[in-house]
Design a protein around this motif. Sequence first.
Motif, PDB file in Angstrom:
ATOM      1  N   SER A  27       0.824  -1.210   0.000  1.00  9.17           N
ATOM      2  CA  SER A  27       0.000   0.000   0.000  1.00  9.17           C
ATOM      3  C   SER A  27       0.858   1.260   0.000  1.00  9.17           C
ATOM      4  O   SER A  27       0.540   2.242  -0.676  1.00  9.17           O
ATOM      5  CB  SER A  27      -0.928  -0.018   1.215  1.00  9.17           C
ATOM      6  OG  SER A  27      -1.859  -1.072   1.077  1.00  9.17           O
ATOM      7  N   ARG A  31       1.315   3.790  -3.296  1.00  6.31           N
ATOM      8  CA  ARG A  31       0.970   5.209  -3.076  1.00  6.31           C
ATOM      9  C   ARG A  31       2.166   6.101  -3.395  1.00  6.31           C
ATOM     10  O   ARG A  31       2.029   7.157  -4.008  1.00  6.31           O
ATOM     11  CB  ARG A  31       0.543   5.436  -1.623  1.00  6.31           C
ATOM     12  CG  ARG A  31      -0.894   5.078  -1.333  1.00  6.31           C
ATOM     13  CD  ARG A  31      -1.148   5.134   0.167  1.00  6.31           C
ATOM     14  NE  ARG A  31      -2.545   4.918   0.503  1.00  6.31           N
ATOM     15  CZ  ARG A  31      -3.189   3.758   0.402  1.00  6.31           C
ATOM     16  NH1 ARG A  31      -2.544   2.698  -0.054  1.00  6.31           N
ATOM     17  NH2 ARG A  31      -4.457   3.642   0.744  1.00  6.31           N
ATOM     18  N   THR A  96      -5.056  -1.479  -6.130  1.00  6.47           N
ATOM     19  CA  THR A  96      -4.412  -0.159  -6.064  1.00  6.47           C
ATOM     20  C   THR A  96      -4.159   0.397  -7.473  1.00  6.47           C
ATOM     21  O   THR A  96      -4.332   1.599  -7.699  1.00  6.47           O
ATOM     22  CB  THR A  96      -3.070  -0.229  -5.301  1.00  6.47           C
ATOM     23  OG1 THR A  96      -2.307  -1.315  -5.812  1.00  6.47           O
ATOM     24  CG2 THR A  96      -3.276  -0.405  -3.805  1.00  6.47           C
ATOM     25  N   PHE A 100      -6.148   3.639  -8.487  1.00  5.28           N
ATOM     26  CA  PHE A 100      -5.346   4.873  -8.358  1.00  5.28           C
ATOM     27  C   PHE A 100      -4.909   5.463  -9.706  1.00  5.28           C
ATOM     28  O   PHE A 100      -4.544   6.634  -9.754  1.00  5.28           O
ATOM     29  CB  PHE A 100      -4.089   4.625  -7.506  1.00  5.28           C
ATOM     30  CG  PHE A 100      -4.346   4.212  -6.071  1.00  5.28           C
ATOM     31  CD1 PHE A 100      -5.619   4.278  -5.511  1.00  5.28           C
ATOM     32  CD2 PHE A 100      -3.302   3.761  -5.267  1.00  5.28           C
ATOM     33  CE1 PHE A 100      -5.860   3.890  -4.188  1.00  5.28           C
ATOM     34  CE2 PHE A 100      -3.524   3.376  -3.939  1.00  5.28           C
ATOM     35  CZ  PHE A 100      -4.814   3.434  -3.402  1.00  5.28           C
ATOM     36  N   ALA A 168     -17.833   0.175  -0.857  1.00  6.52           N
ATOM     37  CA  ALA A 168     -17.350  -1.112  -1.391  1.00  6.52           C
ATOM     38  C   ALA A 168     -15.830  -1.217  -1.314  1.00  6.52           C
ATOM     39  O   ALA A 168     -15.281  -2.321  -1.300  1.00  6.52           O
ATOM     40  CB  ALA A 168     -17.801  -1.283  -2.842  1.00  6.52           C
ATOM     41  N   SER A 169     -15.148  -0.077  -1.276  1.00  8.96           N
ATOM     42  CA  SER A 169     -13.685  -0.080  -1.160  1.00  8.96           C
ATOM     43  C   SER A 169     -13.191   1.306  -0.771  1.00  8.96           C
ATOM     44  O   SER A 169     -13.552   2.302  -1.399  1.00  8.96           O
ATOM     45  CB  SER A 169     -13.035  -0.468  -2.500  1.00  8.96           C
ATOM     46  OG  SER A 169     -11.629  -0.272  -2.422  1.00  8.96           O
ATOM     47  N   SER A 170     -12.324   1.343   0.237  1.00 15.21           N
ATOM     48  CA  SER A 170     -11.706   2.610   0.635  1.00 15.21           C
ATOM     49  C   SER A 170     -10.822   3.164  -0.477  1.00 15.21           C
ATOM     50  O   SER A 170     -10.486   4.352  -0.481  1.00 15.21           O
ATOM     51  CB  SER A 170     -10.858   2.391   1.889  1.00 15.21           C
ATOM     52  OG  SER A 170      -9.787   1.501   1.590  1.00 15.21           O
ATOM     53  N   GLN A 171     -10.426   2.293  -1.407  1.00 14.06           N
ATOM     54  CA  GLN A 171      -9.502   2.736  -2.465  1.00 14.06           C
ATOM     55  C   GLN A 171     -10.139   3.779  -3.396  1.00 14.06           C
ATOM     56  O   GLN A 171      -9.428   4.556  -4.025  1.00 14.06           O
ATOM     57  CB  GLN A 171      -9.008   1.532  -3.269  1.00 14.06           C
ATOM     58  CG  GLN A 171      -8.091   0.620  -2.453  1.00 14.06           C
ATOM     59  CD  GLN A 171      -7.706  -0.651  -3.175  1.00 14.06           C
ATOM     60  OE1 GLN A 171      -8.283  -0.985  -4.212  1.00 14.06           O
ATOM     61  NE2 GLN A 171      -6.740  -1.369  -2.639  1.00 14.06           N
ATOM     62  N   PRO A 196     -14.721   0.977   4.268  1.00 15.10           N
ATOM     63  CA  PRO A 196     -13.956   0.091   5.137  1.00 15.10           C
ATOM     64  C   PRO A 196     -12.522   0.604   5.223  1.00 15.10           C
ATOM     65  O   PRO A 196     -12.191   1.656   4.652  1.00 15.10           O
ATOM     66  CB  PRO A 196     -14.007  -1.249   4.377  1.00 15.10           C
ATOM     67  CG  PRO A 196     -14.094  -0.857   2.937  1.00 15.10           C
ATOM     68  CD  PRO A 196     -14.854   0.451   2.896  1.00 15.10           C
ATOM     69  N   SER A 197     -11.675  -0.118   5.930  1.00 21.79           N
ATOM     70  CA  SER A 197     -10.218   0.080   5.872  1.00 21.79           C
ATOM     71  C   SER A 197      -9.790   1.492   6.252  1.00 21.79           C
ATOM     72  O   SER A 197      -8.973   2.129   5.565  1.00 21.79           O
ATOM     73  CB  SER A 197      -9.685  -0.256   4.462  1.00 21.79           C
ATOM     74  OG  SER A 197     -10.275  -1.414   3.938  1.00 21.79           O
ATOM     75  N   HIS A 200      -6.183   2.649   5.997  1.00 21.16           N
ATOM     76  CA  HIS A 200      -5.677   2.953   4.653  1.00 21.16           C
ATOM     77  C   HIS A 200      -6.032   4.383   4.233  1.00 21.16           C
ATOM     78  O   HIS A 200      -5.320   4.995   3.429  1.00 21.16           O
ATOM     79  CB  HIS A 200      -6.231   1.951   3.628  1.00 21.16           C
ATOM     80  CG  HIS A 200      -5.515   0.627   3.641  1.00 21.16           C
ATOM     81  ND1 HIS A 200      -6.077  -0.531   4.098  1.00 21.16           N
ATOM     82  CD2 HIS A 200      -4.255   0.300   3.259  1.00 21.16           C
ATOM     83  CE1 HIS A 200      -5.211  -1.520   3.982  1.00 21.16           C
ATOM     84  NE2 HIS A 200      -4.090  -1.047   3.479  1.00 21.16           N
ATOM     85  N   GLU A 311      -8.216  -6.764   5.158  1.00 21.73           N
ATOM     86  CA  GLU A 311      -7.249  -7.594   4.428  1.00 21.73           C
ATOM     87  C   GLU A 311      -6.569  -8.627   5.345  1.00 21.73           C
ATOM     88  O   GLU A 311      -5.905  -9.533   4.860  1.00 21.73           O
ATOM     89  CB  GLU A 311      -6.213  -6.735   3.683  1.00 21.73           C
ATOM     90  CG  GLU A 311      -5.285  -5.949   4.569  1.00 21.73           C
ATOM     91  CD  GLU A 311      -4.271  -5.095   3.793  1.00 21.73           C
ATOM     92  OE1 GLU A 311      -4.365  -4.956   2.567  1.00 21.73           O
ATOM     93  OE2 GLU A 311      -3.368  -4.555   4.453  1.00 21.73           O
ATOM     94  N   HIS A 334     -17.555  -6.432   2.359  1.00 18.68           N
ATOM     95  CA  HIS A 334     -16.835  -5.961   1.162  1.00 18.68           C
ATOM     96  C   HIS A 334     -15.773  -6.954   0.687  1.00 18.68           C
ATOM     97  O   HIS A 334     -15.265  -6.821  -0.426  1.00 18.68           O
ATOM     98  CB  HIS A 334     -16.220  -4.583   1.420  1.00 18.68           C
ATOM     99  CG  HIS A 334     -15.109  -4.576   2.422  1.00 18.68           C
ATOM    100  ND1 HIS A 334     -15.321  -4.750   3.776  1.00 18.68           N
ATOM    101  CD2 HIS A 334     -13.774  -4.441   2.273  1.00 18.68           C
ATOM    102  CE1 HIS A 334     -14.170  -4.720   4.413  1.00 18.68           C
ATOM    103  NE2 HIS A 334     -13.210  -4.532   3.527  1.00 18.68           N
ATOM    104  N   HIS A 338     -13.092  -8.600  -3.094  1.00 20.40           N
ATOM    105  CA  HIS A 338     -11.621  -8.575  -3.084  1.00 20.40           C
ATOM    106  C   HIS A 338     -11.090  -9.475  -4.208  1.00 20.40           C
ATOM    107  O   HIS A 338     -11.794  -9.709  -5.185  1.00 20.40           O
ATOM    108  CB  HIS A 338     -11.110  -8.999  -1.707  1.00 20.40           C
ATOM    109  CG  HIS A 338     -10.970  -7.828  -0.748  1.00 20.40           C
ATOM    110  ND1 HIS A 338     -10.376  -7.929   0.475  1.00 20.40           N
ATOM    111  CD2 HIS A 338     -11.334  -6.531  -0.874  1.00 20.40           C
ATOM    112  CE1 HIS A 338     -10.382  -6.736   1.083  1.00 20.40           C
ATOM    113  NE2 HIS A 338     -10.963  -5.880   0.287  1.00 20.40           N
TER     114      HIS A 338
END
Length: 423
Positions: A27, A31, A96, A100, A168-171, A196-197, A200, A311, A334, A338
């Motif tokens: 992660s 990033r 990611t 991203f 559904a995803s913090s990403q 979530p997460s 992160h 995770e 969620h 994955h």
Amino acid sequence: MAEAETWTAPVSTRPLDATVRVPGSKSLTNRAYVLAALATGPTLVREPLVSRDTRLMLGAVSALGGGFAETEAGTRIHPIEAGSGEAVVTLGNAGTVARFTPALAALGGRTVRFDGDEAIRRRPLAPLLGALSALGAEIDDDGRGAPPFTVTGRGGLAGGDVELDSSASSQFLSALLLAGPAFGEGVRVRLTGTPPSEPHIEMTLDILRRFGAAPERSGTEFFVPPAALSCPDFTVEPDLSTAAPFVVAPLLTGGSVRVEGWPEYTTQPGDWLRSLVGELGAKVELDQTGLTVTSGGGFGGGQFDLHEVGELTPVIATLLCFADGPSVISGVAHLRGHETDRLAALATELSGLGADVTETSDGLRITPAPMHAGVFHTYDDHRLVMAGAVAGLRVPGVQVENPATVGKTFPGFVDAWTTLLEA
Ligand SMILES: O=C(O)C1=C[C@@H](OP(=O)(O)O)[C@@H](O)[C@H](O)C1
Ligand SMILES: C=C(OP(=O)(O)O)C(=O)O
């Protein structure tokens, strides 16, 4: 079709007394590569993770007009130049990369096609593509909200205010925040669902500050003003989620394991493992050089809400199959989106070895029972390989299918695990 290769996970025959070093955080590495690609000058990323997901990110940075050089000191990233023409970004099954990099394409001048493994086409993405479109990005996804899709870069994005459902995803949220400093007006995100997460998200805010941005947060509202990004030298921490199987191992084998380089301050979700294994009776010592976990004997089950640390679920669910009583894991609906549907995969594979594991609406119900040999299918999911290895500590004959898929985040995992048990 040929049978996928299997690896018989080694059984522990005596209490552990081992020291391990795990590779860099996926992660943080990815990033750092994204922010370095948007920076005003080169960035040296030290101790990066080298794995499938980080190679895919480097491939994306190159395809989008940046550059990289792998040196002895680390990976040097050269920022993206706008450019023109066509490009392809390969996503593999890296969340990611899929989340991203589309914003980076919208900031550039290329027409960029995004696609990856079959599995990534099934993972959630639509809310992020919708938010990027609302911020001015030109995205053609044939209405699917999933790869394959094309982003036509127009040399920049105005940015501004946007609503986002990141449940559904913090990403999705991290993607907008990471690109925010490069938008004309920055970005203001109002969340409509609970992501979530959480660690992160804090990690995203933290690394933005390291690169000179000034993100602000007020509850569910985030603002990232425009900023010139720069961080000539960035060092990646060891991946504490990758460390999970090693940290929980002494609870199953007796003895102790030391993880070198565990940071004293971190935003990584894996840091929560210290309190988990402590609650389960282990002795936990953190000093400037690392973390040592020493078995405290058997351990009980319990209720575990893993919404913030999803995770870690595959390894924790496997550990709890060996508790003195039943457990319930919640808060991780969620995980169905994955690498694979992790709730279904864990229920099937752990039950296949004899435990009683069933899915709930948002997690797993685990009732320990005598376990036996069998094939542990891994569904192209690195963390399922780690889960199979953990089960194998106590159960002879656990054959972990396709162990190479662990290369998503830790290509050297099988060797490191074997060495752990030989120490
Ligand atoms: O931002 C990140 O680096 C990650 C966020 C989390 O994603 P989700 O919020 O989709 O679970 C985590 O599970 C994933 O492994 C890495
Ligand atoms: C969910 C995970 O990965 P990704 O970055 O592909 O979302 C994970 O590593 O557990």
